[in-house]
Design a protein around this motif. Structure first.
Motif, PDB file in Angstrom:
ATOM      1  N   PHE A   9    -123.681  -8.541 -19.793  1.00 35.31           N
ATOM      2  CA  PHE A   9    -122.942  -7.304 -20.063  1.00 35.31           C
ATOM      3  C   PHE A   9    -123.853  -6.141 -20.425  1.00 35.31           C
ATOM      4  CE2 PHE A   9    -123.704  -8.618 -24.359  1.00 35.31           C
ATOM      5  CZ  PHE A   9    -123.697  -7.444 -25.112  1.00 35.31           C
ATOM      6  N   ILE A  10    -125.127  -6.431 -20.744  1.00 36.23           N
ATOM      7  CA  ILE A  10    -126.068  -5.379 -21.139  1.00 36.23           C
ATOM      8  C   ILE A  10    -126.605  -4.744 -19.862  1.00 36.23           C
ATOM      9  CG2 ILE A  10    -128.133  -4.817 -22.475  1.00 36.23           C
ATOM     10  CD1 ILE A  10    -127.659  -7.464 -24.023  1.00 36.23           C
ATOM     11  N   ASP A  11    -125.897  -3.755 -19.370  1.00 39.53           N
ATOM     12  CA  ASP A  11    -126.235  -3.127 -18.099  1.00 39.53           C
ATOM     13  C   ASP A  11    -126.067  -1.622 -18.207  1.00 39.53           C
ATOM     14  OD1 ASP A  11    -123.507  -2.801 -18.220  1.00 39.53           O
ATOM     15  OD2 ASP A  11    -123.049  -4.003 -16.436  1.00 39.53           O
ATOM     16  N   GLY A  12    -126.079  -0.944 -17.065  1.00 36.06           N
ATOM     17  CA  GLY A  12    -125.992   0.504 -17.084  1.00 36.06           C
ATOM     18  C   GLY A  12    -124.704   1.023 -17.689  1.00 36.06           C
ATOM     19  N   ALA A  13    -123.585   0.358 -17.383  1.00 36.55           N
ATOM     20  CA  ALA A  13    -122.302   0.811 -17.930  1.00 36.55           C
ATOM     21  C   ALA A  13    -122.307   0.746 -19.449  1.00 36.55           C
ATOM     22  CB  ALA A  13    -121.167  -0.051 -17.364  1.00 36.55           C
ATOM     23  N   TYR A  14    -122.815  -0.350 -19.978  1.00 35.73           N
ATOM     24  CA  TYR A  14    -122.820  -0.540 -21.427  1.00 35.73           C
ATOM     25  C   TYR A  14    -123.833   0.384 -22.111  1.00 35.73           C
ATOM     26  CZ  TYR A  14    -124.111  -2.684 -25.875  1.00 35.73           C
ATOM     27  OH  TYR A  14    -124.430  -2.879 -27.188  1.00 35.73           O
ATOM     28  N   LEU A  15    -125.092   0.370 -21.642  1.00 36.11           N
ATOM     29  CA  LEU A  15    -126.137   1.107 -22.352  1.00 36.11           C
ATOM     30  C   LEU A  15    -125.925   2.616 -22.277  1.00 36.11           C
ATOM     31  CD1 LEU A  15    -129.295  -1.007 -21.489  1.00 36.11           C
ATOM     32  CD2 LEU A  15    -128.209  -0.761 -23.725  1.00 36.11           C
ATOM     33  N   HIS A  16    -125.572   3.145 -21.117  1.00 40.23           N
ATOM     34  CA  HIS A  16    -125.349   4.592 -21.050  1.00 40.23           C
ATOM     35  C   HIS A  16    -124.145   4.991 -21.898  1.00 40.23           C
ATOM     36  CE1 HIS A  16    -128.489   5.794 -18.299  1.00 40.23           C
ATOM     37  NE2 HIS A  16    -128.202   4.786 -17.508  1.00 40.23           N
ATOM     38  N   GLY A  17    -123.167   4.094 -22.012  1.00 38.70           N
ATOM     39  CA  GLY A  17    -122.052   4.358 -22.918  1.00 38.70           C
ATOM     40  C   GLY A  17    -122.516   4.452 -24.360  1.00 38.70           C
ATOM     41  N   GLU A  18    -123.444   3.561 -24.748  1.00 34.98           N
ATOM     42  CA  GLU A  18    -123.979   3.620 -26.116  1.00 34.98           C
ATOM     43  C   GLU A  18    -124.822   4.875 -26.330  1.00 34.98           C
ATOM     44  OE1 GLU A  18    -123.152   1.291 -28.641  1.00 34.98           O
ATOM     45  OE2 GLU A  18    -121.696   1.034 -27.022  1.00 34.98           O
ATOM     46  N   TYR A  19    -125.620   5.233 -25.325  1.00 35.16           N
ATOM     47  CA  TYR A  19    -126.428   6.458 -25.452  1.00 35.16           C
ATOM     48  C   TYR A  19    -125.516   7.685 -25.589  1.00 35.16           C
ATOM     49  CZ  TYR A  19    -129.977   3.364 -23.277  1.00 35.16           C
ATOM     50  OH  TYR A  19    -130.804   2.322 -22.956  1.00 35.16           O
ATOM     51  N   ALA A  20    -124.414   7.690 -24.837  1.00 31.50           N
ATOM     52  CA  ALA A  20    -123.472   8.812 -24.938  1.00 31.50           C
ATOM     53  C   ALA A  20    -122.952   8.947 -26.363  1.00 31.50           C
ATOM     54  CB  ALA A  20    -122.314   8.603 -23.963  1.00 31.50           C
ATOM     55  N   ASN A  21    -122.675   7.820 -26.999  1.00 31.01           N
ATOM     56  CA  ASN A  21    -122.188   7.855 -28.380  1.00 31.01           C
ATOM     57  C   ASN A  21    -123.269   8.329 -29.345  1.00 31.01           C
ATOM     58  OD1 ASN A  21    -119.595   6.960 -27.733  1.00 31.01           O
ATOM     59  ND2 ASN A  21    -120.197   4.810 -27.843  1.00 31.01           N
ATOM     60  N   VAL A  22    -124.521   7.964 -29.069  1.00 33.05           N
ATOM     61  CA  VAL A  22    -125.625   8.441 -29.905  1.00 33.05           C
ATOM     62  C   VAL A  22    -125.676   9.969 -29.893  1.00 33.05           C
ATOM     63  CG1 VAL A  22    -128.147   8.557 -30.123  1.00 33.05           C
ATOM     64  CG2 VAL A  22    -127.038   6.362 -29.654  1.00 33.05           C
ATOM     65  N   PHE A  23    -125.691  10.539 -28.696  1.00 31.35           N
ATOM     66  CA  PHE A  23    -125.833  11.996 -28.598  1.00 31.35           C
ATOM     67  C   PHE A  23    -124.546  12.712 -29.023  1.00 31.35           C
ATOM     68  CE2 PHE A  23    -129.226  10.580 -25.637  1.00 31.35           C
ATOM     69  CZ  PHE A  23    -130.289  11.134 -26.340  1.00 31.35           C
TER      70      PHE A  23
ATOM     71  N   VAL B 274    -136.041  -5.092 -17.143  1.00 32.88           N
ATOM     72  CA  VAL B 274    -135.123  -6.236 -17.074  1.00 32.88           C
ATOM     73  C   VAL B 274    -135.071  -6.805 -15.658  1.00 32.88           C
ATOM     74  CG1 VAL B 274    -132.701  -6.933 -17.210  1.00 32.88           C
ATOM     75  CG2 VAL B 274    -133.690  -5.498 -19.000  1.00 32.88           C
ATOM     76  N   ARG B 275    -135.166  -8.128 -15.578  1.00 33.94           N
ATOM     77  CA  ARG B 275    -134.897  -8.851 -14.329  1.00 33.94           C
ATOM     78  C   ARG B 275    -133.665  -9.709 -14.578  1.00 33.94           C
ATOM     79  NH1 ARG B 275    -139.405 -12.464 -12.801  1.00 33.94           N
ATOM     80  NH2 ARG B 275    -139.844 -12.534 -15.034  1.00 33.94           N
ATOM     81  N   PRO B 276    -132.515  -9.312 -14.067  1.00 33.61           N
ATOM     82  CA  PRO B 276    -131.257  -9.996 -14.397  1.00 33.61           C
ATOM     83  C   PRO B 276    -131.291 -11.502 -14.162  1.00 33.61           C
ATOM     84  CG  PRO B 276    -130.809  -7.954 -13.234  1.00 33.61           C
ATOM     85  CD  PRO B 276    -132.293  -8.153 -13.176  1.00 33.61           C
ATOM     86  N   GLU B 277    -132.013 -11.941 -13.154  1.00 32.84           N
ATOM     87  CA  GLU B 277    -132.021 -13.376 -12.839  1.00 32.84           C
ATOM     88  C   GLU B 277    -132.722 -14.210 -13.906  1.00 32.84           C
ATOM     89  OE1 GLU B 277    -135.707 -11.574 -10.945  1.00 32.84           O
ATOM     90  OE2 GLU B 277    -133.575 -11.041 -11.166  1.00 32.84           O
ATOM     91  N   THR B 278    -133.516 -13.574 -14.767  1.00 34.28           N
ATOM     92  CA  THR B 278    -134.222 -14.312 -15.821  1.00 34.28           C
ATOM     93  C   THR B 278    -133.524 -14.199 -17.173  1.00 34.28           C
ATOM     94  OG1 THR B 278    -135.636 -12.456 -16.465  1.00 34.28           O
ATOM     95  CG2 THR B 278    -136.397 -13.840 -14.633  1.00 34.28           C
ATOM     96  N   GLU B 279    -132.470 -13.404 -17.246  1.00 32.60           N
ATOM     97  CA  GLU B 279    -131.771 -13.202 -18.511  1.00 32.60           C
ATOM     98  C   GLU B 279    -130.689 -14.270 -18.709  1.00 32.60           C
ATOM     99  OE1 GLU B 279    -132.263 -11.088 -20.946  1.00 32.60           O
ATOM    100  OE2 GLU B 279    -133.807  -9.817 -20.030  1.00 32.60           O
ATOM    101  N   PRO B 280    -130.396 -14.613 -19.957  1.00 31.92           N
ATOM    102  CA  PRO B 280    -129.331 -15.596 -20.226  1.00 31.92           C
ATOM    103  C   PRO B 280    -127.962 -15.044 -19.854  1.00 31.92           C
ATOM    104  CG  PRO B 280    -130.147 -14.637 -22.273  1.00 31.92           C
ATOM    105  CD  PRO B 280    -131.058 -14.151 -21.192  1.00 31.92           C
ATOM    106  N   GLU B 281    -126.999 -15.959 -19.727  1.00 28.19           N
ATOM    107  CA  GLU B 281    -125.647 -15.573 -19.330  1.00 28.19           C
ATOM    108  C   GLU B 281    -125.050 -14.557 -20.288  1.00 28.19           C
ATOM    109  OE1 GLU B 281    -122.335 -15.582 -16.895  1.00 28.19           O
ATOM    110  OE2 GLU B 281    -124.151 -16.757 -16.553  1.00 28.19           O
TER     111      GLU B 281
END
Length: 451
Positions: free
Chosen positions: A336-350, A325-332
């Motif tokens: 929110f799809i960042d480390g805080a969000y994704l690692h939180g989702e991974y935590a719920n998976v495990f 991911v290059r944040p500057e090329t992603e839409p507004e």
């Protein structure tokens, strides 16, 4: 009691540019077409309706038909202030035409503004996402704008500029915080633009802007526990995204639909929706952030279904894609799809796979990111996941500490998901019986729920 003026009817007459006398004449003519010869209102009758007099059946429907024929789109008695209930099943359908979509989402917005308690009771329809996701992939389009002042690209820019503010409000304060304000903004300023004329490039940009914020309305409703409302907004956001020809945006909406389906106990549909999003995204657009999210949500669905191997693979794919991911090329909308969000989702998976060590590792990483950003909602949910991992390891004291931190963070936001995460910790403490820490946590939770 004094009658309340019917401002909706007055506004519709003003918008139609018909005089009261002309409205009366058309109502009479339409009544004759229906074989009803005793309805013969005049301008004074129309004035009384505007002043709050309720016309008797079948007049509300006939008056609505008059305005529908004149304006070129569906108008209901509800739109005219006559108290008819909106059709709340309509927004579950994926409109065959752009005009149908505009009317469905506008009607949903009005119902959301005017009858929130009524709308909050509508149920989530478990299989309603099947048709929309299929039709989105088939990519069928149409256009039926209403004549009127042309929408300019500047109008669209103003709408897009508002999105960042509302999204930040959701991320930082929870879905219950700004939802009413966004609902009013969309119903009064954005959805009316969809009925006007526009050049093709403006049309696509406007539909994208409307889809982004309609999705956000759905997500805020989802976070606030209003799942029937959320589902209806998300389906209409998907249809608007199709009109915008923005495949990444459509895939993002499907991610939200997948998340909701899995959360509400239908992981099979959640996985299928996430897969549909990945297929459409891979074929038509590029957004590594969105792809990482779709893989994460597919992992959540797989974990809920007990497929450990496939879920672990999906987490690995999500991490791999997120590394590009290059944040500057992603839409507004992807911010929110960042480390805080994704690692939180991974935590719920495990957590769901009963792998507490892995869950705790990802929960701590999510917590660190969330703390640095001041994101209380994500922090609360990841603290709850950490608490559960401790419970799975038999570590009640550590679970209590993490659970209390989740409680404290939940108080800072308006998010039913945060509260539900805390309640999940409380339920999982039941096997520890009457231990003082369990009693303490139960009392703290009771105070939170009372508040």
């Amino acid at each position: 009691m004094a009658k309340q003026p019917n401002h909706q009817l007055s506004a519709m007459i003003e918008r139609s540019r018909l005089s009261r006398g002309e409205v009366a004449r058309r109502v009479h003519a339409r009544s004759l077409e229906y074989g009803i010869n005793y309805i013969n209102p005049d301008a004074t009758s129309v004035r009384r309706w505007c002043n709050g007099e309720q016309p008797r059946h079948p007049l509300p429907g006939i008056i609505a038909d008059v305005f529908s024929a004149h304006l070129g789109h569906r108008v209901t008695g509800y739109d005219l202030g006559f108290g008819d209930s909106p059709d709340l099943d309509r927004p579950l359908l994926y409109g065959a035409t752009f005009g149908e979509t505009v009317e469905a989402v506008a009607e949903l917005g009005r119902a959301d503004m005017d009858r929130r308690a009524f709308l909050a009771a509508v149920p989530f329809a478990a299989a309603a996402g099947v048709g929309p996701s299929r039709d989105w992939l088939l990519n069928t389009l149409d256009q039926t704008p209403e004549p009127g002042p042309r929408v300019r690209i500047e109008d669209v820019t103003n709408v897009k500029n508002m999105f960042a503010s509302f999204q930040d409000m959701d991320v930082m304060q929870g879905g219950g915080s700004g939802r009413l304000v966004l609902t009013a903004y969309m119903s009064e300023h954005v959805y009316p633009l969809l009925r006007r004329a526009f050049a093709d490039d403006v049309r696509r940009a406007l539909c994208a802007a409307a889809a982004e914020q309609t999705y956000l309305l759905g997500w805020m409703s989802f976070d606030n526990g209003e799942h029937g409302t959320a589902q209806r907004y998300l389906i209409q956001a998907l249809r608007l995204a199709e009109e915008s020809q923005d495949a990444a945006l459509g895939a993002h909406v499907l991610a939200g639909m997948a998340d909701q389906a899995t959360l509400l106990g239908n992981p099979t549909e959640g996985r299928r929706l996430a897969q549909a999003g990945r297929q459409g995204l891979a074929a038509k657009a590029e957004s590594p952030a969105c792809m990482a999210d779709l893989w994460a949500l597919e992992a959540r669905a797989l974990a809920a279904g007990g497929d450990s191997k496939a879920a672990t693979h999906a987490v690995a794919e999500s991490e791999r894609v997120f590394g590009t991911v290059r944040p500057e090329t992603e839409p507004e909308w992807a911010k929110f799809i960042d480390g805080a969000y994704l690692h939180g989702e991974y935590a719920n998976v495990f957590r769901d796979l009963d792998q507490p060590e892995n869950s705790a590792e990802h929960a701590r990483r999510s917590i660190d990111f969330a703390r640095s950003q001041g994101r209380a909602r994500r922090g609360a949910m990841s603290q709850a996941a950490l608490a559960v991992s401790h419970l799975q390891l038999g570590e009640l004291e550590a679970a209590h500490s993490a659970g209390v931190r989740a409680l404290d963070l939940s108080r800072r936001v308006q998010s039913s998901r945060s509260v539900e995460a805390v309640q999940d910790v409380r339920r999982r403490m039941v096997p520890f019986g009457s231990h003082p820490l369990v009693a303490d946590f139960n009392e703290r939770t009771r105070v939170l729920l009372a508040a």
